[in-house]
Design a protein around this motif. Structure first.
Motif, mmCIF file in Angstrom:
data_model
loop_
_atom_site.group_PDB
_atom_site.id
_atom_site.type_symbol
_atom_site.label_atom_id
_atom_site.label_comp_id
_atom_site.label_asym_id
_atom_site.label_seq_id
_atom_site.Cartn_x
_atom_site.Cartn_y
_atom_site.Cartn_z
ATOM 1 N N PRO A 70 0.838 -1.205 0.000
ATOM 2 C CA PRO A 70 0.000 0.000 0.000
ATOM 3 C C PRO A 70 0.872 1.255 0.000
ATOM 4 O O PRO A 70 1.977 1.242 0.541
ATOM 5 C CB PRO A 70 -0.796 -0.124 1.299
ATOM 6 N N PRO A 71 0.404 2.341 -0.611
ATOM 7 C CA PRO A 71 1.214 3.560 -0.663
ATOM 8 C C PRO A 71 1.377 4.164 0.731
ATOM 9 O O PRO A 71 0.466 4.129 1.553
ATOM 10 C CB PRO A 71 0.410 4.482 -1.574
ATOM 11 N N LYS A 72 2.559 4.724 0.980
ATOM 12 C CA LYS A 72 2.848 5.338 2.271
ATOM 13 C C LYS A 72 2.458 6.813 2.220
ATOM 14 O O LYS A 72 2.610 7.466 1.202
ATOM 15 C CB LYS A 72 4.334 5.212 2.602
ATOM 16 N N THR A 73 1.979 7.297 3.333
ATOM 17 C CA THR A 73 1.630 8.711 3.394
ATOM 18 C C THR A 73 2.897 9.537 3.539
ATOM 19 O O THR A 73 3.908 9.069 4.059
ATOM 20 C CB THR A 73 0.683 8.987 4.579
ATOM 21 N N GLU A 74 2.848 10.769 3.098
ATOM 22 C CA GLU A 74 4.013 11.636 3.124
ATOM 23 C C GLU A 74 4.379 11.966 4.567
ATOM 24 O O GLU A 74 3.522 12.306 5.382
ATOM 25 C CB GLU A 74 3.724 12.929 2.362
#
Length: 106
Positions: A70-74
Motif C-alpha cells: 500500500p502507498p505510504k503517506t508523506e
C-alpha cells in the motif's frame, strides 16, 4: 548379440524419454505455477489482506508473484530496528582504537 539389442533398446527409451521431458516439462511447470498462483489469489481474497498477487508472463521464474504494497503517506517514518544504548561509557584505551604489536627491524 543380445547385449547389443538390450543396449540399443535402453538407449532409445532413454533418449525418447529425455526428448519428451524436454518438450512437456515447460508446459507442466507453467500449469503448476498457474495453479499455485490461483490458489494464492483465492487465499488472499478470503483473508482480506492488503497485498495483492499478480501473475506476469515472461521475466524470471520468481517474477510470477508480485506483491504490491500500500502507498505510504508523506512524512511517515517506519523504524525496523533501534539499537540498544550502551549502559556505561568507555574510558581510556577502550575508545582509543586497535593497537598492533610490532617489532622494529634494524
Amino acid at each position: 548379440m543380445e547385449l547389443l539389442k538390450i543396449l540399443a533398446i535402453f538407449l532409445l527409451v532413454f533418449y525418447g524419454l529425455k526428448y519428451l521431458f524436454r518438450l512437456l516439462m515447460p508446459f507442466a511447470l507453467r500449469k503448476m505455477t498457474e495453479r499455485l498462483m490461483h490458489k494464492a489469489q483465492q487465499q488472499q481474497q478470503s483473508a482480506g489482506g492488503r497485498r495483492a498477487y499478480y501473475y506476469t508472463t515472461g521475466g524470471g521464474p520468481f517474477d510470477q508473484f508480485k506483491q504490491q504494497t500500500p502507498p505510504k503517506t508523506e512524512g511517515e517514518v517506519r523504524v525496523d530496528y533501534v539499537p540498544q544504548d550502551e549502559s556505561k561509557p568507555k574510558k581510556g584505551t577502550e575508545t582509543a582504537g586497535e593497537f598492533i604489536d610490532f617489532e622494529e627491524v634494524k
